[in-house]
Design a protein around this motif. Structure first.
Motif, PDB file in Angstrom:
ATOM      1  N   LEU A  61      50.251  44.483  29.219  1.00  0.00           N
ATOM      2  CA  LEU A  61      50.286  43.233  29.988  1.00  0.00           C
ATOM      3  C   LEU A  61      50.897  43.458  31.373  1.00  0.00           C
ATOM      4  N   MET A  62      51.920  44.300  31.439  1.00  0.00           N
ATOM      5  CA  MET A  62      52.521  44.627  32.735  1.00  0.00           C
ATOM      6  C   MET A  62      51.508  45.312  33.641  1.00  0.00           C
ATOM      7  N   ALA A  63      50.715  46.208  33.069  1.00  0.00           N
ATOM      8  CA  ALA A  63      49.683  46.892  33.854  1.00  0.00           C
ATOM      9  C   ALA A  63      48.652  45.897  34.371  1.00  0.00           C
ATOM     10  N   LEU A  64      48.281  44.923  33.530  1.00  0.00           N
ATOM     11  CA  LEU A  64      47.322  43.900  33.961  1.00  0.00           C
ATOM     12  C   LEU A  64      47.894  43.070  35.109  1.00  0.00           C
ATOM     13  N   ARG A  65      49.178  42.726  35.007  1.00  0.00           N
ATOM     14  CA  ARG A  65      49.813  41.885  36.030  1.00  0.00           C
ATOM     15  C   ARG A  65      50.028  42.638  37.345  1.00  0.00           C
ATOM     16  N   ASN A  66      50.454  43.901  37.224  1.00  0.00           N
ATOM     17  CA  ASN A  66      50.959  44.611  38.399  1.00  0.00           C
ATOM     18  C   ASN A  66      49.940  45.478  39.123  1.00  0.00           C
ATOM     19  N   THR A  67      48.801  45.739  38.505  1.00  0.00           N
ATOM     20  CA  THR A  67      47.774  46.535  39.182  1.00  0.00           C
ATOM     21  C   THR A  67      47.144  45.696  40.288  1.00  0.00           C
ATOM     22  N   GLN A  68      47.124  46.256  41.483  1.00  0.00           N
ATOM     23  CA  GLN A  68      46.623  45.498  42.635  1.00  0.00           C
ATOM     24  C   GLN A  68      45.165  45.093  42.456  1.00  0.00           C
ATOM     25  N   GLU A  69      44.353  46.037  42.013  1.00  0.00           N
ATOM     26  CA  GLU A  69      42.938  45.731  41.768  1.00  0.00           C
ATOM     27  C   GLU A  69      42.341  46.775  40.839  1.00  0.00           C
ATOM     28  N   PHE A  70      41.669  46.310  39.788  1.00  0.00           N
ATOM     29  CA  PHE A  70      40.921  47.193  38.897  1.00  0.00           C
ATOM     30  C   PHE A  70      39.502  47.366  39.450  1.00  0.00           C
ATOM     31  N   ASP A  71      38.871  48.443  39.030  1.00  0.00           N
ATOM     32  CA  ASP A  71      37.445  48.592  39.348  1.00  0.00           C
ATOM     33  C   ASP A  71      36.619  47.668  38.464  1.00  0.00           C
ATOM     34  N   VAL A  72      37.003  47.615  37.180  1.00  0.00           N
ATOM     35  CA  VAL A  72      36.234  46.838  36.195  1.00  0.00           C
ATOM     36  C   VAL A  72      37.190  46.031  35.316  1.00  0.00           C
ATOM     37  N   LEU A  73      36.886  44.751  35.145  1.00  0.00           N
ATOM     38  CA  LEU A  73      37.573  43.904  34.172  1.00  0.00           C
ATOM     39  C   LEU A  73      36.543  43.457  33.145  1.00  0.00           C
ATOM     40  N   VAL A  74      36.757  43.847  31.892  1.00  0.00           N
ATOM     41  CA  VAL A  74      35.855  43.452  30.803  1.00  0.00           C
ATOM     42  C   VAL A  74      36.478  42.265  30.077  1.00  0.00           C
ATOM     43  N   VAL A  75      35.692  41.222  29.882  1.00  0.00           N
ATOM     44  CA  VAL A  75      36.150  40.052  29.126  1.00  0.00           C
ATOM     45  C   VAL A  75      35.452  40.072  27.772  1.00  0.00           C
ATOM     46  N   GLY A  76      36.236  40.225  26.711  1.00  0.00           N
ATOM     47  CA  GLY A  76      35.675  40.295  25.362  1.00  0.00           C
ATOM     48  C   GLY A  76      36.051  41.604  24.694  1.00  0.00           C
ATOM     49  N   GLY A  77      36.705  41.513  23.532  1.00  0.00           N
ATOM     50  CA  GLY A  77      37.175  42.705  22.840  1.00  0.00           C
ATOM     51  C   GLY A  77      36.425  43.010  21.561  1.00  0.00           C
TER      52      GLY A  77
END
Length: 675
Positions: A61-77
């Motif tokens: 969760l910290m990585a999700l909050r603190n990363t400035q920008e991801f290349d890819v965000l997948v919604v659905g697990g």
């Protein structure tokens, strides 16, 4: 008439169909082989840091909050979303994945447990000379082979019998099954064969004997679907993807592209369901892999988007293992209404299903009584009259929503797409929908190929063919013997750990406590008749389990095998998780509400969903989940429970209060038992 049909059908399949599809297979085999070789070479080039210790959920969760920008965000697990995350991260793309419930909590854990190419699709392809259906089967057979290779601990070959009750059907079905073998080519698991009546009854003694002519046996694969889904997600995490369950998308983030002058999706505003905290996750590309909930996310992008999902309910039931042989499944290709029914051994039980009926989209679909009775009726049709098929023998049942889709890229929006579709909206949202469990990897590959092209991401080709999944690396067929010898586990428990966790089973065994008995030395069972042990609950937390239902239904499969046993195990699971996650006593305690007997009887009748005269454990949890989500307000038990809980919450510190989604329903339904 029957003879003419037999001769005609057999001739078409055995001659023209056989020759045509044999030629077609050989024509495409060279190109497929070259593609596979290049992909295998790419797999060998996966030179990335692999984390031996999984990051905690808090770290993710910290990585999700603190990363400035991801290349890819997948919604659905689910299987497809997890597959997309693994494909993306192994292309060296900075990858995130969020799931509003638990990994594999939806359709991906409620399948028929088969890894297959689709015999019925091949039949349609031959009869209608449909090239698209043929290629779909061809792709699925390739993916079947790959999945058996990359997760050998979670998969196994399964012979499936087609009983034949009319002489003319024997050459007809034999020709079709032989073509199935032929299309698989070098990836054919084992060659199919014909059985005489005597041999068929020897291998499957529960079969109806009257008019039985013989049988045909072919091979497909079988797997533990929920743990396979989890293995894909955990492998992505070990390669560096930031993944988090119980993290829902509240709305999509957009910004105006200065070059194009229009809004583009640039991430999502998310909420941690456990704590209620909200935060933004920014990404160059957002992938919608939400299965049955595809349209909900598409409408977050643009309210004007038409619905493309055509949900269909597939119900399965679990009955005792004595209904089928230990290692032989059964396929009924012609039920009373034309559907196909499978009858398969799984986890020492027997699965029967599936139905295929239109349904409404709901997070926790409930199997309907008519679907359960339909399956039981069909089972009675091909089992011996000596075997009494009883409603009370249904130990569990579940309903999964198959997300059939119409293709938004097609002018004909009314026709249902047979395969998966990848669609990119005007704002850049990438949607992957449709498809089947077996082809999750190729679906992910197609999705990332499209995403890389549409968003100009710097990435090479897919590297997931041959990429071993969580637990596969150190697994061997005999590793369970070492677990018995080195740790003092029961053989049945050791076999279960090896097949569920692969090489990671040693970590689970190390966490097991001494039993205090002469044998086994370690490994106390959660319930006596199932091989699940207490240390699995501790290990499940490392695998991101947040609720007791995550453990009951997906980290172990107890909730899918026997709801009564799951109910028995629940208090101990809650106790172990409570200590590990420092749950408060209020959170673990049940709520007591005192009312008069007459009112109680009326209230319980409202909750008795399957009308069998008693309130099942899952019915209670189903209601509680609905109460929490605001889906039920008029039910009297709901009102009483909500009032009591509000009173309890007022005396409990805010940081110790139970998360909204803590009491999830066990996604199964049980009969009255024994009748």
């Amino acid at each position: 008439m029957a003879i003419r049909k037999a001769v005609k059908g057999t001739a078409v399949i055995a001659s023209g169909g056989l020759v045509a599809f044999y030629g077609l297979t050989k024509l495409t085999e060279y190109r497929k082989k070259q593609a596979r070789l290049s992909r295998v070479e790419a797999v060998e080039q996966v030179n990335m840091a692999f984390q031996d210790e999984l990051p905690s959920r808090q770290a993710q969760l910290m990585a999700l909050r603190n990363t400035q920008e991801f290349d890819v965000l997948v919604v659905g697990g689910g299987a497809t979303g997890s597959g997309c995350a693994l494909d993306a991260v192994t292309r060296n793309l900075k990858t995130a994945l969020v799931e509003r419930d638990d990994f594999s909590s939806g359709t991906s854990s409620r399948s028929t447990k088969l890894i297959h190419g689709g015999v019925r699709y091949l039949q349609k392809a031959i009869v209608k000379l449909d090239y698209e259906q043929y290629m779909m089967v061809k792709e699925a057979l390739h993916e079947r082979s790959n999945l058996l290779n990359i997760a050998p601990h979670l998969t196994a070959l399964l012979p499936i019998m087609l009983p034949i009750y009319k002489w003319w059907q024997l050459p007809y079905y034999w020709a079709g099954i032989k073509i199935y073998d032929l299309v698989a080519g070098a990836q054919c698991l084992k060659s199919s064969y014909i059985l005489t009546k005597t041999k068929a009854l020897e291998l499957f003694p529960m079969l109806k004997k009257d008019k039985l002519v013989g049988a045909i046996v072919y091979y497909d694969g079988q797997h533990n679907d929920a743990r396979m889904n989890l293995a894909i997600a955990l492998t992505a995490a070990r390669y560096g993807a930031a993944i988090a369950n119980y993290t829902e998308v509240v709305h999509l983030l957009k910004r105006v592209d200065p070059q194009m002058g229009k809004e583009r999706v640039c991430g999502a505003h998310c909420r941690d369901v456990i704590t209620g905290q909200e935060f933004d996750v920014r990404a160059k590309c957002v992938i919608n892999a939400t299965g049955p909930f595809t349209d909900a996310l598409r409408k977050m992008d643009d309210q004007k988007n038409p619905n493309i999902c055509q949900p269909s309910a597939g119900v399965h039931i679990v009955i005792p293992g004595y209904y089928s042989p230990d290692n032989m499944g059964l396929l009924d290709p012609a039920t009373s209404d034309g559907r196909v029914i499978f009858f398969l051994p799984w986890e020492k039980m027997t699965i029967a299903g599936t139905t295929d009926t239109p349904t409404e989209i709901t997070p926790h679909p409930i199997p309907m009584e008519e679907d359960i009775n339909f399956i039981l009726t069909e089972v009675r049709n091909y089992l011996s009259p000596d075997v009494e098929v009883r409603r009370g023998d249904v130990l569990a049942a579940w309903s999964g929503i198959r997300p059939l889709v119409t293709n938004p890229n097609s002018k004909d929006t009314q026709s249902i797409c047979r395969n998966h579709i990848v669609h990119i909206s005007d704002s850049g949202l990438v949607t992957i929908a449709g498809g089947k469990w077996t082809t999750y990897r190729s679906m992910a590959e197609d999705t990332l190929d499209a995403a890389v092209k549409a968003h100009n991401l710097s990435a090479g080709p897919s590297k997931t063919v041959g990429l071993m999944l969580e637990g596969a690396k150190d697994w061997t067929p005999t590793m369970y013997i070492r677990l018995v010898q080195d740790y003092g586990l029961e053989v049945e428990v050791a076999q279960h750990l090896a097949s569920s966790y692969g090489g990671r089973a040693y970590e689970v065994a190390k966490m097991a406590h001494v039993t205090g008995k002469r044998w086994p030395i370690v490994g106390k069972r959660l319930v006596s008749e199932f091989p699940y042990i207490e240390s699995e609950v501790q290990y499940a937390i490392k695998e991101y389990a947040c609720t007791a239902i995550d453990v009951i239904a997906r980290r172990t499969r107890l909730g899918f095998l026997n709801v009564q046993a799951a109910e028995e195990a629940l208090p101990r699971i809650v106790d172990i998780m409570g200590k590990q996650l420092t749950w408060s006593e209020q959170r673990k305690r049940s709520i007591n509400v005192y009312i008069d007997a007459h009112t109680l009887h009326e209230i319980l009748n409202e909750v008795d969903l399957n009308k069998n005269g008693q309130v099942e454990f899952n019915e209670f949890l189903q209601l509680m989940s609905a109460v929490k989500k605001g889906q039920v307000s008029a039910n009297r038990l709901a009102i009483l429970m909500k009032t009591a809980e509000q009173s309890l919450d007022q005396t409990e510190p805010l940081e110790q209060r139970e998360p909204v989604d803590q009491r999830k329903p066990v996604s199964v339904d049980r009969s009255g038992g024994g009748v």
